[in-house]
Design an enzyme around this catalytic site. Structure first.
Site, PDB file in Angstrom:
ATOM      1  CG  HIS A 120       0.417   6.119  -0.561  1.00 29.95           C
ATOM      2  ND1 HIS A 120      -0.822   6.986  -1.248  1.00 29.95           N
ATOM      3  CD2 HIS A 120      -0.494   5.647   0.522  1.00 29.95           C
ATOM      4  CE1 HIS A 120      -1.870   6.705  -0.505  1.00 29.95           C
ATOM      5  NE2 HIS A 120      -1.601   5.820   0.572  1.00 29.95           N
ATOM      6  CG  HIS A 142       0.593   8.545  -7.330  1.00 33.72           C
ATOM      7  ND1 HIS A 142      -0.637   8.950  -6.708  1.00 33.72           N
ATOM      8  CD2 HIS A 142       0.395   9.241  -8.275  1.00 33.72           C
ATOM      9  CE1 HIS A 142      -1.090   9.624  -7.299  1.00 33.72           C
ATOM     10  NE2 HIS A 142      -0.562   9.928  -8.501  1.00 33.72           N
ATOM     11  CG  HIS A 158      -1.985   1.243   1.349  1.00 32.81           C
ATOM     12  ND1 HIS A 158      -3.146   1.113   1.224  1.00 32.81           N
ATOM     13  CD2 HIS A 158      -1.523   2.384   1.757  1.00 32.81           C
ATOM     14  CE1 HIS A 158      -3.559   2.265   1.230  1.00 32.81           C
ATOM     15  NE2 HIS A 158      -2.777   3.054   1.785  1.00 32.81           N
ATOM     16  CD  GLU A 159       1.690   3.564   3.640  1.00 32.11           C
ATOM     17  OE1 GLU A 159       1.854   4.362   2.987  1.00 32.11           O
ATOM     18  OE2 GLU A 159       0.536   3.284   4.420  1.00 32.11           O
TER      19      GLU A 159
HETATM   20 ZN   LIG Z   1      -2.911   5.338   1.917  1.00 30.97          ZN
END
Ligand SMILES: [Zn+2]
Length: 623
Positions: free
Chosen positions: A417, A420, A413-414
């Site tokens: 980020h 991105h 998940h991290e």
């Molecule tokens: Zn998040």
């Protein structure tokens, strides 16, 4: 033979419990020095030494009041460009100073040196933005035509084209200088409603004692409430529920008055700025039409059947005929016992990311193995996880990796980020490098979907598979169904107040109850106390915001499905989205990525996926 085997297993189990028990007693949380360097983030990538930090700090300090010279002169040719350039140079340095001092603080929250650095940079930040406060109001006063001319003549100003466009778009809602000043003064009063709520529900609240799993009477708290709802004993869950809602019942009139005040504040601003409704004003910040919000609610209501099947599946697994809302947090599958080392987690993540192509995979590998990540819990380290960074340096990931499957999901998940940010920073100039909240959770949950897909394909064990599917279903229930239920309540409550209907306890409670019933009536027992849920949710004090959780998860689910299915052009479009920062409005950026969130399709396809997850769970249980 079988008997002998199980005896050996028992002995082995006891042994491991004993070892674990002993280890626990002597096991202390390690200091940073005890952790191998490769598992600690390398903050020297931002500033190699404290001297380098101090040098940048001194530079910004010496320049901070230089911007003033442009005040009142921005319309003059070249001045706008010069002012923005100077501001940008300082902003970039401020970001680096700010982020580096906070990362340093988070790795050891008791370290007074990093606390001091963070404190110094926080007040310098404040000073900078105060000095620069004239900038955007003054740009706003430049006639639109003149502004376009200035942009036309300068390649540098073209980087600000979207920001200017966004400003011009909202210009009709900006008032005169004096009126704006009054609105900002009123804002200090308006923000108190949320503070009153916080004081009431955090400081003044007194919870009763309730029974826990050991039979002890313990004082209820928010943290204990969610833990008690997971108890296997229905009486304990019921006791916690009664204790929580019974407490909120005692000050329901104060809660209603506070929430009413908060909505009246929203109405005041919407009217003052010339919007037709609160919802229109709230969504306008992201340039999102109200139909997107309405669409979301309508579409979710078309998919109540799979939600009911999920609840019925719970009943079946738990072996009960009657299920109360407070029974729905009990885990229905055994917690996975598989543990992963960090290296195994990285390996699985890279395999799950294979569909993203070699370039993304290589960047993921670099992020996970070049000291961007602070992997393990250390003494006084901040809890939880995040991805954070500043323009000009790679992002960093704070983890408290503990080897569970959950930890692997948090890591990917991290990483979503971080990559991105990485792609956006690589491809966008500073003014369009900051992506908005509306799209922020797309890249992270996109990656979670890829991991889910990979694990489901490779896992052989039936129980593991079932628990993974349950994790996915539970996640979609929480981010899609529940947030849309909340979003629907917010829309109703504001609409009633806008029609002049008094928001009494009864009105708010009836409104909430009716919506709740439209989700769960006939499948769950809905106790009357649940009507007061509106008084428990802090998010309602930040109007029309929770729907973004739902739109994000629908966008990422739709996009990841297209990439997994190998749809032509899907990956290229998604990669372009990762590189696009805030160069356009969120809905437009998502359209370029390949999903039109203003139509019902991506919402429907996510709900259909939810349906198929429930079907797979049903089939596994039947086996
Ligand atoms: Zn998040």
């Amino acid at each position: 033979m079988k008997r002998l085997m199980s005896l050996i297993t028992i002995v082995a189990l006891l042994l491991s419990v004993a070892i674990a028990g002993e280890m626990d007693k002597s096991k202390q949380i390690p200091t940073r020095d005890e952790i191998d360097e490769q598992y600690r983030w390398n903050l020297a990538d931002i500033y190699p030494t404290t001297d380098a930090w101090e040098k940048d700090y001194a530079y910004v300090e010496s320049k901070i009041d230089h911007l003033k010279k442009y005040k009142g002169r921005l319309i003059k040719s070249k001045n706008l460009e010069k002012c923005l350039k100077e501001s940008e140079e300082l902003e970039k340095k401020l970001d680096l100073l700010y982020v580096s001092s906070h990362l340093l603080k988070d790795q050891d929250t008791k370290n007074t040196t990093s606390q001091a650095l963070a404190g110094r940079i926080a007040s310098m930040n404040q000073q900078f933005y105060q000095e620069r406060a004239f900038l955007w109001p003054e740009i706003q006063e430049i006639p639109t035509k003149k502004l376009s001319q200035l942009v036309e003549q300068s390649d540098y100003l073209k980087q600000y084209e979207h920001a200017f466009d966004d400003m011009v778009r909202q210009k009709e809602h900006i008032l005169s200088e004096r009126e704006e000043e009054l609105l900002s003064m009123a804002g200090q009063m308006g923000s108190e409603f949320s503070n009153i709520r916080e004081a009431l529900t955090q400081a003044d609240i007194e919870f009763p004692k309730v029974k826990d799993d050991d039979g002890d009477m313990i004082e209820l708290s928010y943290g204990r409430y969610s833990a008690l709802l997971q108890s296997k004993d229905p009486e304990i869950r019921r006791g916690a529920f009664k204790g929580m809602y019974g407490t909120f019942d005692k000050f329901k009139n104060t809660s209603a008055a506070t929430y009413r005040g908060s909505i009246k504040k929203d109405i005041f601003y919407a009217k003052a700025r010339g919007y037709d409704s609160c919802i229109e004003m709230a969504l306008d910040g992201d340039n999102v039409p109200v139909e997107v919000y309405d669409n979301l609610i309508t579409t979710v209501h078309e998919y109540m059947e799979p939600l009911h099947r999920y609840m019925n599946l719970r009943k079946k697994i738990m072996g009960v005929d009657e299920l109360h809302l407070y029974d729905t947090s009990v885990p229905i599958t055994a917690e996975s016992e598989v543990k992963y080392t960090y290296e195994e987690a990285v390996d699985i993540i890279l395999k799950a990311l294979e569909v993203m192509g070699p370039e993304y995979q290589a960047n993921a590998k670099m992020a996970l193995s070049s000291r961007w990540v602070d992997v393990y819990e250390t003494r006084n380290k901040r809890s939880g996880a995040y991805s954070w960074g500043a323009y000009g340096v790679h992002p960093y990931i704070l983890m408290n990796f503990n080897g569970t499957r959950n930890s692997v999901f948090t890591l990917i998940h991290e990483l979503g980020h971080s990559l991105h940010s990485f792609y956006t920073n690589k491809n966008q100039p500073y003014p369009t490098a900051n992506y908005s909240l509306f799209v922020a959770e797309v890249a992270s949950t996109f990656n979670e979907n890829l991991l889910m897909n990979y694990m489901l394909q490779t896992l052989k064990d039936k129980d593991e598979k079932l628990s993974l599917l349950d994790q996915w279903a539970d996640n979609l229930q929480g981010t899609l169904y529940t947030q849309v239920l909340f979003a629907e309540f917010e829309r109703e409550a504001h609409s009633l107040a806008e029609q002049g209907i008094p928001l009494t306890v009864e009105k708010l409670s009836d409104t909430y109850m009716n919506i709740l019933k439209s989700y769960y009536e006939g499948v769950l027992e809905i106790d009357d106390e649940y009507a007061l849920t509106w008084s428990r949710i802090p998010h309602f004090y930040r109007q029309f915001y929770v729907y973004k959780y739902a739109t994000s998860i629908c966008a990422s689910t739709d996009l990841s499905k297209k990439v997994i299915d190998g749809e032509e052009g899907a990956l290229d479009k998604y990669m372009a989205f990762l590189s696009s920062g805030s160069s356009d409005y969120p809905i437009e950026l998502l359209k370029k990525a390949g999903v039109d969130i203003s139509t019902p399709e991506p919402i429907a396809s996510t709900l259909q996926l939810f349906d198929s997850i429930i079907t797979q769970m049903e089939e596994l249980i039947e086996e």
